[in-house]
Every structure is written in structure tokens, then in C-alpha cells.
Design an enzyme around this catalytic site. Structure first.
Site, PDB file in Angstrom:
ATOM      1  N   HIS A 113     -29.880 -20.994  50.362  1.00  0.00           N
ATOM      2  CA  HIS A 113     -30.116 -19.549  50.479  1.00  0.00           C
ATOM      3  C   HIS A 113     -28.992 -18.726  49.847  1.00  0.00           C
ATOM      4  CE1 HIS A 113     -27.724 -20.256  54.125  1.00  0.00           C
ATOM      5  NE2 HIS A 113     -27.267 -19.059  53.888  1.00  0.00           N
ATOM      6  N   GLU A 160     -17.177 -19.298  59.133  1.00  0.00           N
ATOM      7  CA  GLU A 160     -18.074 -18.814  60.176  1.00  0.00           C
ATOM      8  C   GLU A 160     -17.250 -18.557  61.418  1.00  0.00           C
ATOM      9  OE1 GLU A 160     -21.664 -21.206  60.805  1.00  0.00           O
ATOM     10  OE2 GLU A 160     -21.327 -21.950  58.781  1.00  0.00           O
ATOM     11  N   HIS A 185     -23.604 -25.191  49.156  1.00  0.00           N
ATOM     12  CA  HIS A 185     -23.226 -23.800  48.863  1.00  0.00           C
ATOM     13  C   HIS A 185     -21.986 -23.700  47.973  1.00  0.00           C
ATOM     14  CE1 HIS A 185     -26.122 -23.055  51.816  1.00  0.00           C
ATOM     15  NE2 HIS A 185     -25.348 -23.011  52.879  1.00  0.00           N
TER      16      HIS A 185
END
Lengths: 510, 371
Positions: A201, A239, A263
Site C-alpha cells: 500500500h 510505528e 515497503h
């Protein structure tokens, strides 16, 4: 593509004309999961609201839960109300909901898959989905084989000239090179490789696509985008949350496989690659593959990498447990929740420029960014003390949150003395833009329905990424040591700082 | 935050804005364009709201030139809106009175963002030639709204006679969703040639005229524009006929459309009329001249008129269409495809028609000058 060429209404100059997906439907396996509720359903609604889904679009949920179509509809409705980006419209919802179906069953249940096949055939009949269906695997990878086998058995992956069947898979794409290749061959047994869409994503994010614009549409960056001027590059994905409900998946996988393999290596490839001949998928992929193939690992893998595990602590005013105390995690787990690696790129542009990739959970804040740090000016015509506060120039591409670009440079401090200090200049694509810019999943789902593969990593990129990560994972496994603990809310273990210090550098505080 | 500056000047406004930025601590200047909205005093709020909405996609500075009464002493009242009252933009509302009403450009110039493109938008009546208007001359892109004018009947002819590259009209923007659906329908097999087209819509719908014109231009086949529905209801139905069957997109209620393709089940889709905000956001997305709109306006409209002229001999009209140049139509100017219930004022003929606009200008003028 050929359809677009032969369509007299598509004029290449007509840039207003949206690409609306053709008649189609999407089947979500694992529709009861978090991803499905928080991302996929809202994205599908947002697409519908923007008028980009075809009339008669169908959404089929498949899960073990004993739901009726109405129950399913209610779940989607709640998810859309809560998470959708665009305002709720009763009309849009009504038409979308007419295309909802729910098939109950487990993955080894032949009857359920026959029902699914019948449901799809019925949708072609009633809704006019035209035999075009995408299968979204929002399920753990160990369930892939059985689902693929079932799809094949029930004849759902046979497609003809005028119809398509596509499969969408989420990361992880395997857990090492071997399993990735197994997965690739397993999927390609059932679906041809052009029908396989791997969702990363990050690649659907506007800022990441903007990276291409920044690099290749401007004159002022390209001349300095090389080893002559760049000192090093830091790519960070941090995160602030812990492992949460993903314990079962995460333990044994770890931060490197979870994030660096996909990613971060993709971001690195986009940052480091040469200019593609054009932005068509083949050319873009060719450049990414070239740069991934040129990646070299540090000689001493243990010195060139760092890993950590978050310990209990206070984060943002909240007391949080350590990784080993999390529910579902063994007290002896050696899974890392923080990973940093140093990579080199063996080509003329980047010779000697290290790329530092780091990712972790329960770090200081949630942030993803690419920081290109430049060398210091070769000569500073100032008195010694004047530039004490001056750091290196940096260009930071902030991927999330607050998408945008920051440039850091030296400026004179007002006053009689000549004193130079760092200031930053922000381009906040972010604060104003994000609200109206589409979510990554919207873009990616639409691309799947349109059959537009540029934003999806292909077999070769995935396998190359594993080739980079596998030796590191092996070195870590061989060491058999516990990852170094770091306090929740900090910026990672001391060994990560030491890794940078050895090279005379330091991590940026994002 | 809203700051009022009664009886002020541009330099005072500029100073106030710099002050605001310094005090507010917002040091970034991430604005991508200046949007100048020209409107009548009292009808400024709708366009401002639309611009504020669009600013979430295109951070911009919005300058609203609200023209008040021309009587009395020249005066300007300004209002600056930032933060929550201005979306992601900063809005400067200028209320002009007296002689100043006609000198809006002189006030706007110092307020334009440095080096950023300028877009002008007339939310109500537009000047005859927007590009020649003092404010329009500042802009690279000029947006008008034919549906916003009181008399839509001659609107297209006006747009055509005043067209310069960079002009665009919201009646064209409102069509994007329709055009997208039709194009998507033709993306699908069978890819047979469309042989004839019918476009039905309200008699006052300029968008319907443009849609017919676009289809005539792109599909190169006879296109009939049919009047249907009450005024103000917009586009109703588009039917594309092919040898393999027809494609029909039908929206009876301005909310839901049905796509009917031969031998396929009917499909429904929400197709609401587009909001002003959406339209403006789309306009601001591209700032180069819209060549497709230009062609539709300058050639497509004439093509449709030609088909209306020759109802029995579509073959002839068709071959003329394939030449893609509107042949000089000589005396054949009768094209009464709209009922002319509007006030029968004899308006001036469009002065100095632009390149290849001769024929449509003639055509558009003739019905109106006839009783």
C-alpha cells in the site's frame, strides 16, 4: 490498453475523462478481518462515491461467520460510516449495496466454493459483472494453497478472451526467498503472472508517486542526486503501536520481513533508481530491478545491522507492556520488533553512499520518511565557531503522516554576529492535501479493476528483495541472541545508534 | 478567523496578511494558485464555499471581487478569512463600490501570489470575451458558468464568440461523470462503430448541447439533440446505437442512472448532479487550455446543428462530419432546435468571431434574429 486505443471517446488530450473500471466484481476472502473493514470496504465505497466503479459493481464476502446478506451489508455499512473518506450518500450506498453478496464457508469446504462460483455466475447474470472478478486474499498466507486449489477446482480462475480473473495478495509475499518462490509458483499455477497483483500500500500513496515527479520532473535535484553530493540516505518507517492483535502473524516474522523486505526496499528502489525510459510498468520495473540487483550487503552483517525488541515503558503518557509480555507472544521469543540495516548500492551513481533502512514498533511516533542527507560544503569561509550549529543539508520526503517535503539548510541567525544554524523549509503537500487525496487502497483497488500493474511489485522484485534480506536473517538466526531491548517510546536500541556512530553518522530524529 | 478591513487599500490588505502569517506562526506558503472569483455583491458566499472545499485539494489564495453598487463614492471594504473559515485556503473578500467597481483588476494585481498561476472564475454573468476582461487578462485559466446566467439560450454562442484558449465553462465540467460512464461503456467489447446517437435533455440544458457536440465530434456519426423533461433537469438520456445493439444511459431523476446495453442486464449507478465544489476542484486540477472543450465548442456544436438541419439525409451530414470541418453553410442557417421562449431581444451579433468559429456563430445568431 487496446480498448482505450480503439475507443473513439478516449482522446489522449482529454485529461478530465476518468478511467472508470469496466463491469466487474470483487470477492474478498477474510472479509471479517480488520484490513477488510478498515481499508477495503471504505475504499470501495469511496471509489463508488467518486463515480469510478462500474454500474452494477458486485462485492462478495467470503468468511466462516454465519452471516446473512443483510448482516454483511450492515457490517459494510458500519465500516463505511466509520472509516470512509468521502461523505456518505444514501444513493451511492443503495446501488452499491444491491451488489453485495455473502458466502459462508471455510476454505476446505467444497460446497461453499461451489456456492461462490454459482454466486459469481448469478452476478454476471443479474448485475452484469461480465465474468470479470478479482479475488482479494485478505487471509494468512498459509491459507493461500487451499483457497487457490478451491478456486481452480470450482473453475473460477478460467477466463476467456473477453473476461478476466485477477488475484490480489497482501504481504508477506513469503518469509524468505524459497517460500516466496514457492508462493509465486503456486499462484502462477492458477493465475497467469499478469493477473497477480501484490498490494504494497505504500506504493499507492501520493507522496511515493510524487517522489517520481520530484526526481524526474525537476531540474534542480537530479544534478545532486548522486554520490558526489549525497552523504547517505535514511529511510525510516516507525510505528508507535505495538504488535496488538497481529501477534499470531508477527511472532516469528519480525520487523525486517514485515516492513523492510517490501515497503522500505521499494522506497529505496524508487529513491535510487535511474530515470526510466517512460513510466509504463515494464520500464519502471526494469529500473527498480536494476537497482535492487545492485544492492550489496555490508561485509560484517552483525556490525552492519541492528535489531531490537521493545520493552515495557511509558509511551505518549500511556503505560505499555513489553513485546515479551504481549498476549500471544512466547516469553522466550527472539522475534525483532526493530530492525535497522545498512545497504550499499554498487553502481556509479551511488558508489560509497550507504542507505540506512530502519523500522520498528513502539517508537517515538508514527512516521515514514526518506531523508537524503547531503555532504557538508567542502569549504566553509566562516570563523570556526560560526558554523558549529550547522548540520548537513537534507531533503526529506515525508511519506506519512503530514505528507510533504522538507528541505533543511543553513541560515544566518539574526544579530550582529555571523552565526549559521539549520532551518527547515516545509512543503506541506500534507496538511491541506491529504484530506482530499485518495487513500492508497482506493488507488490500488481501482488499478486492479483496470488491470493497471505499475504500482504493484512483481515476482522478480519480490525475489530480489528476499535475496537482500535472507543473508541478514540467516546471520541473525545463527547468532541466536535475544534482540536488544529498547524502551517503548524511544527511537530504538543502542546498537542501532552504534551502527551509525561507527560510520561517523547519526540517525535523524523524524 | 475573520478580519474586517473597512475602507481599505490593497497594500493595507497585504500588510494585514503578512501580519497574520507572522502572528499565526504559519510560515509555510504552500499555496499553488490564486483563484479570483468575480461575483455580484450578495451572491459571493456559494462560490467561496465551493472554493474553500476545493482548496483541500488545491491549497490556494482566493480573492473574491464582489461588485456592489456603482453609485456613490469609490470605496473598498475587505475581509480576510483564514483558518477554519477558509478551508485550506486564505480568502480575501473585496467589496467594491462606486467607480471602483470597474477597476477590480487594479486591486487584485498586488494581491496575487508570486509566480503562481491565476485562475479567474465568474460565478454569475461573464464578460463577452473573458480573456479581454482586465481580470481575465491576468489569468491563465478563465472559468465561466453558462448555466449561471439568466438566459441560457444564447449562452453557447456567447462562449463561442468570446472563446480564447484557456477558457472553460462549468457546463462542460458538469458533464465529466456522464462522459466517463459513456467512455467506460465503449471500453468494453464489442468495439463496433457507433452509427447514430440521441442525446436528450432539458431544453435549457447547455450541458446537454455540449454532450451532443462532444459525441458528434468524437464518434463522427449523426447525433440528434432531443428536448426532454422540464427546464433545469439537465441531461436525461444518451443512446448510442451500434450494429451489435445499443448502449443507453438514462437518468430520469437527476440522481440515479441506468445503463442498458443490449443483451446485458440493466445496471444502476448513482449519478447525482455534480456539486460546485467538485466542479471547481476539477477545474483547478489542470491549468492548461482545454483543447477538447475548445473543439467541442468550436466544431462539435456546429456538427449537431448540421444534423438537425438535415434530418432526412443523415448520410450527407455524416460525410460532412467525417471531413471534420464545418463547411460554409451558405444560406442554410435555419436550425431551430431550441424553443425560443426567452425574451426576444435582438442581441448584437458576436463581434469578430475567432478562428473557425464563423459558421456556428452565424448559426447561433440566425434563429434569434428571426421572429
Amino acid at each position: 490498453m487496446t480498448a482505450a486505443l480503439s475507443n473513439p471517446l478516449r482522446d489522449p488530450r482529454d485529461k478530465r475523462l476518468p478511467r472508470i473500471a469496466g463491469p466487474s466484481g470483487i470477492v474478498i476472502f477474510g472479509v471479517t478481518g480488520d484490513l477488510s473493514r478498515k481499508k477495503l470496504m471504505p475504499a470501495i465505497y469511496d471509489l463508488a462515491n467518486r463515480g469510478l466503479l462500474p454500474p452494477g459493481f458486485a462485492l462478495v464476502g467470503f468468511a466462516r461467520r454465519d452471516w446473512s446478506r443483510e448482516d454483511f451489508s450492515t457490517v459494510v455499512h458500519d465500516a463505511v460510516k466509520q472509516y470512509a473518506r468521502t461523505p456518505f450518500s444514501e444513493d451511492v450506498w443503495r446501488h452499491l449495496a444491491e451488489g453485495f453478496r455473502f458466502v459462508q464457508g471455510s476454505f476446505d469446504d467444497d460446497v461453499a466454493f461451489d456456492t461462490l462460483a454459482a454466486t459469481l455466475a448469478d452476478l454476471d447474470e443479474v448485475r452484469g459483472t461480465g465474468g470479470n472478478h478479482a479475488f482479494y486474499f485478505s487471509i494468512p498466507p498459509d491459507a493461500f494453497p487451499v483457497v487457490l486449489k478451491q478456486l481452480k477446482r470450482a473453475g473460477m480462475c478460467d477466463h476467456s478472451e473477453d473476461q478476466w480473473r485477477r488475484v490480489v495478495i497482501e504481504k508477506p509475499f513469503g518469509s524468505d526467498l524459497k517460500t516466496a518462490q514457492e508462493l509465486n509458483s503456486l499462484v502462477s499455477d492458477v493465475f497467469p503472472s499478469e493477473s497477480v497483483f501484490r498490494i504494497d500500500h505504500y506504493l499507492g500513496k501520493e507522496t511515493v508517486q510524487n517522489l517520481l515527479a520530484l526526481r524526474f520532473a525537476n531540474q534542480m535535484y537530479e544534478p545532486i542526486w548522486n554520490a558526489h553530493y549525497v552523504d547517505h540516505v535514511q529511510i525510516t518507517q516507525a510505528e508507535d503501536i505495538g504488535v496488538g492483535g497481529r501477534a499470531g502473524y508477527y511472532d516469528g516474522i519480525g520487523a525486517a520481513r514485515d516492513v523492510i523486505q517490501n515497503h522500505l526496499l521499494q522506497l529505496m528502489a524508487l529513491t535510487a533508481m535511474e530515470e526510466p525510459g517512460s513510466f509504463d510498468p515494464t520500464n519502471l520495473r526494469r529500473e527498480k530491478v536494476k537497482v535492487l540487483a545492485a544492492v550489496r550487503l555490508p561485509e560484517d552483517l552483525m556490525a552492519g545491522t541492528a535489531r531490537g525488541q521493545y520493552a515495557a515503558g511509558w509511551q505518549g503518557g500511556e503505560k505499555v507492556p513489553g513485546y515479551l509480555d504481549e498476549e500471544g507472544i512466547a516469553a522466550s521469543s527472539q522475534t525483532e520488533t526493530y530492525a535497522a540495516v545498512k545497504l550499499l548500492v554498487d553502481n556509479r551513481r551511488w558508489a560509497g553512499v550507504p542507505f540506512y533502512l530502519r523500522t520498528g514498533k513502539r517508537l517515538g511516533k508514527r512516521v515514514s520518511e526518506i531523508a537524503v542527507v547531503f555532504k557538508r560544503a567542502p569549504h566553509l569561509p566562516f570563523a570556526k565557531g560560526d558554523t558549529a550549529e550547522l548540520g548537513s543539508n537534507a531533503l526529506v520526503i515525508r511519506v506519512q503522516p503530514d505528507e510533504g517535503i522538507t528541505i533543511r539548510f543553513g541560515s544566518k541567525v539574526p544579530g550582529p554576529a555571523m552565526e549559521v544554524r539549520d532551518v527547515s523549509m516545509d512543503f506541506s503537500y500534507g496538511q491541506s492535501f491529504t484530506e482530499a487525496s485518495p487513500e492508497a487502497y482506493e488507488r490500488l483497488i481501482l488499478d486492479v479493476l483496470l488491470g493497471e500493474p505499475s504500482l504493484f511489485p512483481q515476482d522478480e522484485e519480490v525475489e530480489l528483495s528476499w535475496r537482500i534480506l535472507d543473508p541478514i536473517e540467516r546471520a541473525w538466526a545463527k547468532a541466536r541472541t535475544q534482540p536488544e531491548p529498547y524502551g517503548s517510546g524511544s527511537w530504538g536500541p543502542a546498537s542501532a545508534d552504534a551502527l551509525m556512530a561507527r560510520d561517523g553518522r547519526a540517525w535523524r530524529r523524524p | 478567523m475573520i478580519i474586517d478591513l473597512p475602507s481599505t487599500t490593497s497594500s493595507k490588505i497585504n500588510k494585514a496578511m503578512v501580519d497574520l502569517r507572522e502572528k499565526g506562526g504559519t510560515v509555510t506558503l504552500g499555496r499553488v494558485l490564486t483563484l479570483v472569483i468575480v461575483t455580484e455583491e450578495g451572491s459571493a458566499e456559494d462560490p467561496i464555499e465551493a472554493a474553500n472545499g476545493a482548496s483541500f485539494e488545491h491549497p490556494c489564495r482566493v480573492i473574491v471581487v464582489a461588485r456592489g453598487s456603482k453609485r456613490g463614492a469609490p470605496r473598498m471594504d475587505a475581509q480576510i478569512r483564514v483558518g477554519g473559515d477558509a478551508g485550506a485556503s486564505e480568502v480575501v473578500v473585496l467589496r467594491l463600490y462606486g467607480a471602483l467597481v470597474d477597476h477590480g483588476a487594479s486591486i487584485v494585481v498586488p494581491l496575487l501570489l508570486a509566480d503562481a498561476p491565476v485562475v479567474a472564475w465568474w460565478s454569475g454573468a461573464a464578460p463577452a470575451v473573458p480573456a479581454d476582461d482586465p481580470i481575465g487578462a491576468l489569468a491563465t485559466r478563465r472559468i465561466t458558468d453558462s448555466a449561471g446566467t439568466r438566459r441560457t439560450a444564447g449562452a453557447l454562442a456567447d462562449r463561442l464568440s468570446g472563446y480564447r484558449p484557456g477558457d472553460t465553462d462549468l457546463t462542460w465540467t458538469r458533464l465529466t461523470t456522464w462522459r466517463g460512464l459513456l467512455a467506460a461503456a465503449l471500453d468494453q467489447p464489442p468495439h463496433g462503430k457507433v452509427t447514430s446517437v440521441e442525446v436528450a435533455g432539458a431544453s435549457d440544458s447547455v450541458s446537454t448541447d455540449l454532450l451532443a457536440a462532444w459525441l458528434a465530434l468524437q464518434l463522427r456519426c449523426p447525433v440528434r439533440r432531443i428536448k426532454a423533461g422540464r427546464t433545469g433537469s439537465g441531461v436525461h438520456t444518451v443512446t448510442l446505437s451500434r450494429r451489435e445493439g445499443s448502449i443507453r444511459l438514462h437518468r430520469p431523476d437527476a440522481r440515479t442512472a441506468t445503463l442498458s446495453v443490449t443483451e446485458q442486464p440493466d445496471r444502476e449507478v448513482a449519478l447525482p448532479r455534480r456539486s460546485l465544489r467538485d466542479c471547481i476542484a476539477e477545474e483547478l486540477r489542470r491549468l492548461e487550455p482545454d483543447d477538447v472543450y475548445a473543439e467541442v465548442l468550436c466544431r462539435g456544436v456546429a456538427l449537431v446543428a448540421k444534423y438537425a438541419d438535415a434530418p432526412e439525409s443523415t448520410g450527407r451530414a455524416h460525410s460532412a462530419a467525417s471531413d471534420a470541418t464545418p463547411a460554409p453553410s451558405g444560406g442554410r442557417t435555419k436550425a431551430p432546435r431550441r424553443s425560443r421562449t426567452a425574451v426576444p431581444t435582438v442581441r448584437d451579433a458576436p463581434a469578430a468571431p475567432v478562428a473557425d468559429a464563423t459558421v456556428p456563430a452565424r448559426r447561433a445568431r440566425s434563429p434569434r434574429t428571426r421572429p
